[in-house]
Design a protein around this motif. Structure first.
Motif, short mmCIF file in Angstrom:
data_model
loop_
_atom_site.label_atom_id
_atom_site.label_comp_id
_atom_site.label_asym_id
_atom_site.label_seq_id
_atom_site.Cartn_x
_atom_site.Cartn_y
_atom_site.Cartn_z
N ILE A 164 0.83 -1.20 0.00
CA ILE A 164 0.00 0.00 0.00
C ILE A 164 0.87 1.26 0.00
CG2 ILE A 164 -1.68 1.33 1.32
CD1 ILE A 164 -2.89 -1.29 2.26
N ALA A 165 1.86 1.30 0.88
CA ALA A 165 2.75 2.45 0.95
C ALA A 165 3.51 2.61 -0.37
CB ALA A 165 3.74 2.29 2.10
N LEU A 166 3.94 1.50 -0.96
CA LEU A 166 4.66 1.54 -2.23
C LEU A 166 3.81 2.17 -3.33
CD1 LEU A 166 7.07 0.62 -4.04
CD2 LEU A 166 5.90 -1.57 -4.30
N LEU A 167 2.58 1.73 -3.44
CA LEU A 167 1.70 2.23 -4.49
C LEU A 167 1.32 3.69 -4.27
CD1 LEU A 167 -0.60 -0.88 -5.05
CD2 LEU A 167 1.08 0.06 -6.65
N VAL A 168 1.14 4.08 -3.01
CA VAL A 168 0.80 5.47 -2.70
C VAL A 168 1.95 6.40 -3.10
CG1 VAL A 168 0.38 7.13 -0.85
CG2 VAL A 168 -0.88 4.97 -0.90
N VAL A 169 3.16 6.04 -2.69
CA VAL A 169 4.33 6.86 -3.03
C VAL A 169 4.49 6.97 -4.54
CG1 VAL A 169 6.86 6.94 -2.99
CG2 VAL A 169 5.60 6.44 -0.90
N MET A 170 4.39 5.83 -5.22
CA MET A 170 4.53 5.81 -6.67
C MET A 170 3.46 6.66 -7.34
SD MET A 170 5.42 1.88 -7.62
CE MET A 170 7.03 1.16 -7.33
N ALA A 171 2.22 6.50 -6.89
CA ALA A 171 1.10 7.20 -7.52
C ALA A 171 1.21 8.71 -7.35
CB ALA A 171 -0.21 6.71 -6.95
N VAL A 172 1.67 9.15 -6.20
CA VAL A 172 1.83 10.59 -5.97
C VAL A 172 2.89 11.16 -6.90
CG1 VAL A 172 2.65 12.31 -4.31
CG2 VAL A 172 1.02 10.56 -3.58
#
Length: 496
Positions: A164-172
Motif C-alpha cells: 500500500i505504501a509503495l503504491l501510494v508513493v509511486m502514484a503521488v
C-alpha cells in the motif's frame, strides 16, 4: 473487491490502454455534459475514434517502415545492446520485475489507476494547485507506469514489504509528473496552435518546455529587434525551391540519409532478413522504403485534423462542469499538424545524428552499457522539439536543440538503465524526460530515501506555482479565454 478489480482490469485493457477509445469516451462525456443531441454525440465519438485510429496507422507505419534500418545497425555491427524505446522498456520491466524485486507486473496497472486519480484531483483543485491539464494518453501511461514502477522500487527497496505504501508513493510521484509535465507546456501549445485548447501528454514534456525556453533565450529575436528566420521563411533559390514543399523535402531527405544506410546494409542482408524479396530491385526497394516516410507522415497529419476538432470542442463540457479551466493532454504527434511541416524531418534527422554520435562515444569508451536507437524516441521526441524550437528560435534552434536532445537520450538512458539494472533485460523507455528528468528524481529518492520522495513531490508541485506567479493575470485566461489572453499579451508588448 474482486469485482471492482475485474471492472478496472476490463476498463484498463479495453479503454485506458487503447487511446482511440479513451479519446472517444472523453468526447462522449464532454458532449453529453454540453447537452448535445444523441446523434451529434455519436457522430463526434465516431470521428474522434476514427481520427485517432488514422493517427495510429501513421505512427505505426513510421515505426515499422524503418525497422530494417534500426535492426540492421544492431545486427551488422554485432552490437549486444539495449534498445531505447518505450515498447522495449515495457518488455524489459515485464521480463525482469519479478526476478529482481519479487513483484508482479500487475501492480503497475494498479499504480496507473491511482496515479490517474491523483492527476484528476490535482486538476479538480486547480485554484490551489494551479494545474490545468488532464493526461489522457493511455498507452503512454502504461509505458510510464511500468518504468516508474521499476525506478521507484529500486530507489526505495524498504517499500517492497508494504504494498500500500509503495503504491501510494509511486502514484503521488507519477500522478504529479503527469499533471505538472502536461501543464508545463500549455503555453507553448496554445501559442503554436493559436488557442486550439489542448496540451501534449507524452514522454518529453519537460524536454519540450526546456528546449522551447532555450530556443527563445538563445536563438530568439536578434539584437536589431527582427524576428529570426523560421524554416518556412527561407526562400531557396532555383532547383532548391522544391524543398519548400514538405512532401518533396521529406522524401528527398529520407532518401539521402536512410537510403545510404540501407545501401550500406546491403542486398544480401536485407534479403536474408526478409525485408527485401528475392529477385526484387534493390534500387526501387530503397526508394519505396524512404518515400513511405512521407506517406505515413501525411496519414498521421490527417488523423490529427480529424480528431482534434472533436476533442477540443467536446472537452469544453468537461472543463465547464467537472474540471474548470482544464485542457486535455494528447499524443505529441498532434503537434505535427501545426507549425512548420518541414521541422518534422529536420528535427528527426538532427536527433538521429546526435544519437549516432553519442553511441559512437559509448563504443569508443567501451561503456558497459551500449545503446541501439529506437525509432520512437529519435523521431517523436526530436521532431516535436524541433516544431516548438522553430517557432521560438528559427531554423538554427530546430537543428541544434534536437541534435543535443539525441545526445541526452543516449547518455542519460545508458546511465540510468545500467545503474538500476534494466539494461540487461534489453530495453529502456529512453525518451527525453525518462533519460534526463527521471534519472535526477531517482537519484534524489535513492540517496535521500523518504526525504527524497518529499523533495521530488514538492519540487514538482512548486513548478505550476512559479508559473502562476510569473503571470497571475494571464495564467488561467490562457485556457479559459485565449482571445482575451492574446489581447493582454499584445497590450503588454506594446507597453514594453
Amino acid at each position: 473487491m474482486n469485482i471492482l478489480m475485474s471492472i478496472w482490469s476490463y476498463f484498463a485493457t479495453n479503454i485506458l490502454e487503447q487511446p482511440a477509445f479513451m479519446i472517444g469516451l472523453i468526447v462522449a462525456i464532454g458532449y453529453v455534459l454540453l447537452k448535445k443531441p444523441w446523434y451529434d454525440v455519436l457522430a463526434g465519438v465516431i470521428k474522434a475514434i476514427v481520427g485517432y485510429l488514422i493517427l495510429t496507422v501513421g505512427s505505426s507505419g513510421l515505426v515499422s517502415n524503418f525497422r530494417p534500418v534500426l535492426v540492421g545497425l544492431k545486427d551488422r555491427f554485432n552490437m549486444d545492446a539495449m534498445v531505447i524505446d518505450p515498447y522495449f522498456g515495457q518488455n524489459a520491466v515485464t521480463a525482469g520485475v519479478e526476478e529482481v524485486f519479487g513483484k508482479g507486473f500487475g501492480d503497475a496497472m494498479i499504480l496507473l489507476l491511482i496515479a490517474f486519480i491523483v492527476n484528476i484531483l490535482l486538476v479538480r483543485f486547480s485554484r490551489y494547485t494551479k494545474l490545468r491539464a488532464l493526461f489522457t494518453t493511455g498507452h503512454v501511461q502504461v509505458q510510464q507506469a511500468a518504468t516508474a514502477y521499476w525506478l521507484i522500487m529500486f530507489a526505495l527497496p524498504g517499500l517492497l514489504t508494504n504494498n500500500i505504501a509503495l503504491l501510494v508513493v509511486m502514484a503521488v510521484i507519477l500522478g504529479a509528473y503527469w499533471a505538472v509535465g502536461s501543464n508545463l507546456i500549455i503555453g507553448p501549445c496554445q501559442e503554436l496552435t493559436d488557442g486550439a485548447g489542448f496540451t501534449l501528454a507524452h514522454q518529453q514534456m519537460f524536454g519540450i518546455a526546456l528546449n522551447t525556453w532555450l530556443a527563445e533565450k538563445l536563438f530568439g529575436k536578434k539584437k536589431d529587434g527582427k524576428d529570426v528566420k523560421k524554416i518556412d521563411d527561407i526562400e531557396l533559390p532555383g532547383f532548391m525551391s522544391i524543398f519548400n514543399e514538405n512532401m518533396v523535402c521529406t522524401s528527398i531527405l529520407m532518401l539521402i540519409f536512410f537510403g545510404a544506410i540501407l545501401c550500406i546494409l546491403g542486398r544480401d542482408y536485407l534479403t536474408e532478413q526478409g525485408f527485401l524479396k528475392e529477385g526484387a530491385s534493390m534500387l526501387f526497394y530503397v526508394i519505396q522504403t524512404c518515400f513511405y516516410f512521407s506517406v505515413y507522415l501525411a496519414i498521421l497529419q490527417l488523423g490529427v485534423r480529424t480528431f482534434v476538432t472533436e476533442l477540443t470542442a467536446s472537452f469544453q463540457g468537461i472543463a465547464d462542469r467537472l474540471l474548470p479551466g482544464s485542457v486535455p493532454g494528447v499524443d505529441c504527434a498532434v503537434a505535427f499538424g501545426f507549425g512548420s511541416a518541414n521541422a518534422v524531418p529536420l528535427g528527426f534527422l538532427a536527433g538521429f545524428i546526435g544519437q549516432i554520435l553519442a553511441i559512437g562515444v559509448l563504443i569508443a569508451l567501451k561503456s558497459p552499457v551500449l545503446v541501439i536507437c529506437g525509432f520512437v524516441p529519435v523521431f517523436f521526441d526530436n521532431a516535436t522539439i524541433a516544431i516548438f524550437a522553430n517557432e521560438k528560435g528559427g531554423i538554427k534552434a530546430a537543428l541544434i536543440l534536437p541534435f543535443l536532445s539525441g545526445i541526452c537520450q543516449v547518455f542519460g538512458s545508458a546511465l540510468i538503465a545500467g545503474w538500476v539494472g534494466m539494461a540487461v533485460y534489453g530495453g529502456y523507455l529512453g525518451m527525453w524526460d525518462w533519460a534526463v528528468v527521471w534519472p535526477v528524481m531517482t537519484v534524489a529518492m535513492k540517496f535521500l530515501s523518504y526525504a527524497g520522495v518529499a523533495v521530488v513531490a514538492i519540487a514538482l508541485l512548486m513548478i505550476p506555482q512559479l508559473q502562476y506567479r510569473a503571470d497571475k493575470e494571464g495564467y488561467f485566461m490562457m485556457t479559459e479565454d485565449y482571445e482575451g489572453y492574446k489581447e493582454l499579451k499584445a497590450k503588454r508588448e506594446a507597453q514594453a
